[in-house]
Design a protein around this motif. Sequence first.
Motif, PDB file in Angstrom:
ATOM      1  N   ASP A  46       5.774   6.255  -5.214  1.00 50.78           N
ATOM      2  CA  ASP A  46       5.585   4.751  -5.390  1.00 50.78           C
ATOM      3  C   ASP A  46       6.678   4.170  -4.308  1.00 50.78           C
ATOM      4  OD1 ASP A  46       8.134   6.729  -5.551  1.00 50.78           O
ATOM      5  OD2 ASP A  46       8.903   5.586  -7.018  1.00 50.78           O
ATOM      6  N   MET A  47       6.383   5.297  -3.298  1.00 52.16           N
ATOM      7  CA  MET A  47       6.765   4.627  -1.624  1.00 52.16           C
ATOM      8  C   MET A  47       5.482   4.318  -0.832  1.00 52.16           C
ATOM      9  SD  MET A  47       9.618   7.002  -0.312  1.00 52.16           S
ATOM     10  CE  MET A  47      10.995   7.765  -1.215  1.00 52.16           C
ATOM     11  N   PHE A  48       5.820   2.549  -0.514  1.00 53.89           N
ATOM     12  CA  PHE A  48       4.579   2.256   0.157  1.00 53.89           C
ATOM     13  C   PHE A  48       5.508   1.455   1.264  1.00 53.89           C
ATOM     14  CE2 PHE A  48       8.056  -0.532  -1.786  1.00 53.89           C
ATOM     15  CZ  PHE A  48       8.222  -1.623  -1.610  1.00 53.89           C
ATOM     16  N   VAL A  49       3.983   0.531   2.082  1.00 54.46           N
ATOM     17  CA  VAL A  49       4.321  -0.047   3.010  1.00 54.46           C
ATOM     18  C   VAL A  49       3.671  -1.440   2.719  1.00 54.46           C
ATOM     19  CG1 VAL A  49       3.962   2.376   5.009  1.00 54.46           C
ATOM     20  CG2 VAL A  49       2.426   1.273   3.889  1.00 54.46           C
ATOM     21  N   CYS A  50       4.262  -2.642   4.172  1.00 56.87           N
ATOM     22  CA  CYS A  50       3.397  -4.026   4.045  1.00 56.87           C
ATOM     23  C   CYS A  50       4.252  -4.880   4.626  1.00 56.87           C
ATOM     24  CB  CYS A  50       4.362  -4.625   1.953  1.00 56.87           C
ATOM     25  SG  CYS A  50       5.577  -4.847   2.244  1.00 56.87           S
TER      26      CYS A  50
ATOM     27  N   THR B 257       0.411  -1.295   0.007  1.00 59.15           N
ATOM     28  CA  THR B 257      -0.354  -0.045  -0.281  1.00 59.15           C
ATOM     29  C   THR B 257       1.230   1.140   0.318  1.00 59.15           C
ATOM     30  OG1 THR B 257      -1.504  -1.490   1.013  1.00 59.15           O
ATOM     31  CG2 THR B 257      -1.838   1.227   0.921  1.00 59.15           C
ATOM     32  N   ARG B 258       0.813   2.385  -0.378  1.00 57.99           N
ATOM     33  CA  ARG B 258       1.149   3.527  -0.954  1.00 57.99           C
ATOM     34  C   ARG B 258       1.875   3.974   0.324  1.00 57.99           C
ATOM     35  NH1 ARG B 258       1.175   8.845  -0.590  1.00 57.99           N
ATOM     36  NH2 ARG B 258       2.652   9.991  -2.442  1.00 57.99           N
ATOM     37  N   SER B 259       2.350   4.308   1.224  1.00 51.93           N
ATOM     38  CA  SER B 259       2.928   5.152   2.580  1.00 51.93           C
ATOM     39  C   SER B 259       2.292   6.141   2.900  1.00 51.93           C
ATOM     40  CB  SER B 259       4.378   4.961   2.021  1.00 51.93           C
ATOM     41  OG  SER B 259       4.450   5.552   3.400  1.00 51.93           O
ATOM     42  N   PRO B 260       1.356   6.495   3.842  1.00 53.82           N
ATOM     43  CA  PRO B 260       0.933   7.520   4.395  1.00 53.82           C
ATOM     44  C   PRO B 260       2.499   8.454   4.604  1.00 53.82           C
ATOM     45  CG  PRO B 260       0.446   6.008   5.878  1.00 53.82           C
ATOM     46  CD  PRO B 260       1.399   5.337   4.852  1.00 53.82           C
ATOM     47  N   TYR B 261       2.917   8.059   4.861  1.00 53.85           N
ATOM     48  CA  TYR B 261       4.048   8.626   5.274  1.00 53.85           C
ATOM     49  C   TYR B 261       5.301   9.002   4.472  1.00 53.85           C
ATOM     50  CZ  TYR B 261       2.988   6.921   9.690  1.00 53.85           C
ATOM     51  OH  TYR B 261       2.172   6.027  10.894  1.00 53.85           O
TER      52      TYR B 261
ATOM     53  N   ASP C  24       6.990  -6.787  -7.888  1.00 60.59           N
ATOM     54  CA  ASP C  24       6.228  -7.139  -8.406  1.00 60.59           C
ATOM     55  C   ASP C  24       4.668  -7.301  -8.386  1.00 60.59           C
ATOM     56  OD1 ASP C  24       7.795  -8.666 -10.690  1.00 60.59           O
ATOM     57  OD2 ASP C  24       7.612 -10.522  -9.045  1.00 60.59           O
ATOM     58  N   GLY C  25       4.563  -6.896  -7.178  1.00 60.11           N
ATOM     59  CA  GLY C  25       2.517  -6.303  -6.764  1.00 60.11           C
ATOM     60  C   GLY C  25       2.522  -5.104  -7.165  1.00 60.11           C
ATOM     61  N   ASP C  26       0.660  -5.253  -7.775  1.00 62.48           N
ATOM     62  CA  ASP C  26       0.361  -4.018  -7.413  1.00 62.48           C
ATOM     63  C   ASP C  26       0.093  -3.509  -6.304  1.00 62.48           C
ATOM     64  OD1 ASP C  26       0.197  -4.537  -9.945  1.00 62.48           O
ATOM     65  OD2 ASP C  26      -1.578  -5.228 -10.492  1.00 62.48           O
ATOM     66  N   MET C  27       0.091  -1.579  -6.490  1.00 63.26           N
ATOM     67  CA  MET C  27       0.233  -0.973  -5.076  1.00 63.26           C
ATOM     68  C   MET C  27      -1.087  -0.354  -4.846  1.00 63.26           C
ATOM     69  SD  MET C  27       2.733   1.702  -3.409  1.00 63.26           S
ATOM     70  CE  MET C  27       2.813   2.803  -5.263  1.00 63.26           C
ATOM     71  N   ASP C  28      -1.884  -0.256  -4.095  1.00 63.98           N
ATOM     72  CA  ASP C  28      -3.318   0.144  -3.511  1.00 63.98           C
ATOM     73  C   ASP C  28      -2.604   1.665  -3.323  1.00 63.98           C
ATOM     74  OD1 ASP C  28      -5.526   0.905  -2.478  1.00 63.98           O
ATOM     75  OD2 ASP C  28      -5.334  -0.566  -1.694  1.00 63.98           O
ATOM     76  N   GLN C  29      -3.428   2.083  -4.249  1.00 63.78           N
ATOM     77  CA  GLN C  29      -2.431   4.340  -3.543  1.00 63.78           C
ATOM     78  C   GLN C  29      -3.200   4.110  -1.873  1.00 63.78           C
ATOM     79  OE1 GLN C  29      -0.585   6.312  -4.492  1.00 63.78           O
ATOM     80  NE2 GLN C  29      -0.232   4.105  -5.978  1.00 63.78           N
ATOM     81  N   GLY C  30      -3.970   3.646  -1.725  1.00 63.35           N
ATOM     82  CA  GLY C  30      -5.342   3.929  -0.259  1.00 63.35           C
ATOM     83  C   GLY C  30      -5.844   5.624  -0.414  1.00 63.35           C
ATOM     84  N   ASP C  31      -6.108   6.265   0.336  1.00 66.95           N
ATOM     85  CA  ASP C  31      -6.894   7.152   1.058  1.00 66.95           C
ATOM     86  C   ASP C  31      -6.194   8.650   1.784  1.00 66.95           C
ATOM     87  OD1 ASP C  31      -8.150   6.066   2.321  1.00 66.95           O
ATOM     88  OD2 ASP C  31      -9.270   6.282   1.042  1.00 66.95           O
TER      89      ASP C  31
END
Length: 287
Positions: free
Chosen positions: A146-150, A137-141, A190-197
């Motif tokens: 293109d930065m993410f959390v998982c 998921t896109r990092s809220p921080y 390889d995974g798609d990223m959820d952009q979140g809100d």
Amino acid sequence: MRRVFTFCAASSLLVLGLAACGSDTEEDPPTTAEATTEQSGDDDSPSEETTEADSDDADAEIADDEGSETPSEDDSPSDDPSEGQNDDSDEPSDSQDGDDSSGSTTGGSTSIDTLWIDETWTIEDVDEDLCEMGGKTRSPYAQDDDMFVCGPTAAGALACDMAEGETVAMCITSAVDHTAIRFDSPTAADGDMDQGDGDLIPLFVQLDDGSENGIQCSTISHDHDKHWHDKLSWYRCDDGSELLTDELIEETFDRGDDGTSWTAQRSVDKGKPETVPVMDAVFAGND
């Protein structure tokens, strides 16, 4: 995925009771302005009247005349002082306008900065692909989209990134302590990223408390403390104070109408919060 949304409910009776207590404290801090009086004219007028006396036998009459003539003498100087006071009153109004503009600095422009992991940071290698345990998921921080959390919350990854064509993820775990983790993640590559809100959340902020360096407040993972009027806190400050919010972490900051002037509600010793301007908000990101 590291998104913390905590709801804390309190009974309406308790809220009303505490709000009543809060209103008492609001009445105490305001200081009472001291009234100023101008009596110098009254002190001068008797001395002038006594010099105009023709005989010692008329002292009583002169004393009576002073009471009636003093206003007339006050009238003549009152013209000049009144004009001076009008001029003075104009000058404070200008200075007050200046105070208001500097007061807007109190909620004034907030700097938005970014940081990222470099060779000076402490980096821990993790032997497993954390992203297999949770969606990407896109990092809220992070300012970079293109930065993410998982991975699990316990992993503490606030913002992760990987170079294009590579599978190694680097993640900030503490922006204040400059700590990070690193792991190989074909899943994230390889995974798609959820952009979140929702609004982006700073890793830490610098508050303007009137001191030279201000106060630094950074995010925490869990909030188990009791706070003023049952509010929540997701930011702790280096002086032991805390930033309060009603529910969500992204609601910690009032970002102003144009998004450039941030403020926060800072509570000291679990007391009633005060509105404090945010000088600097720092996110993850590559310059």
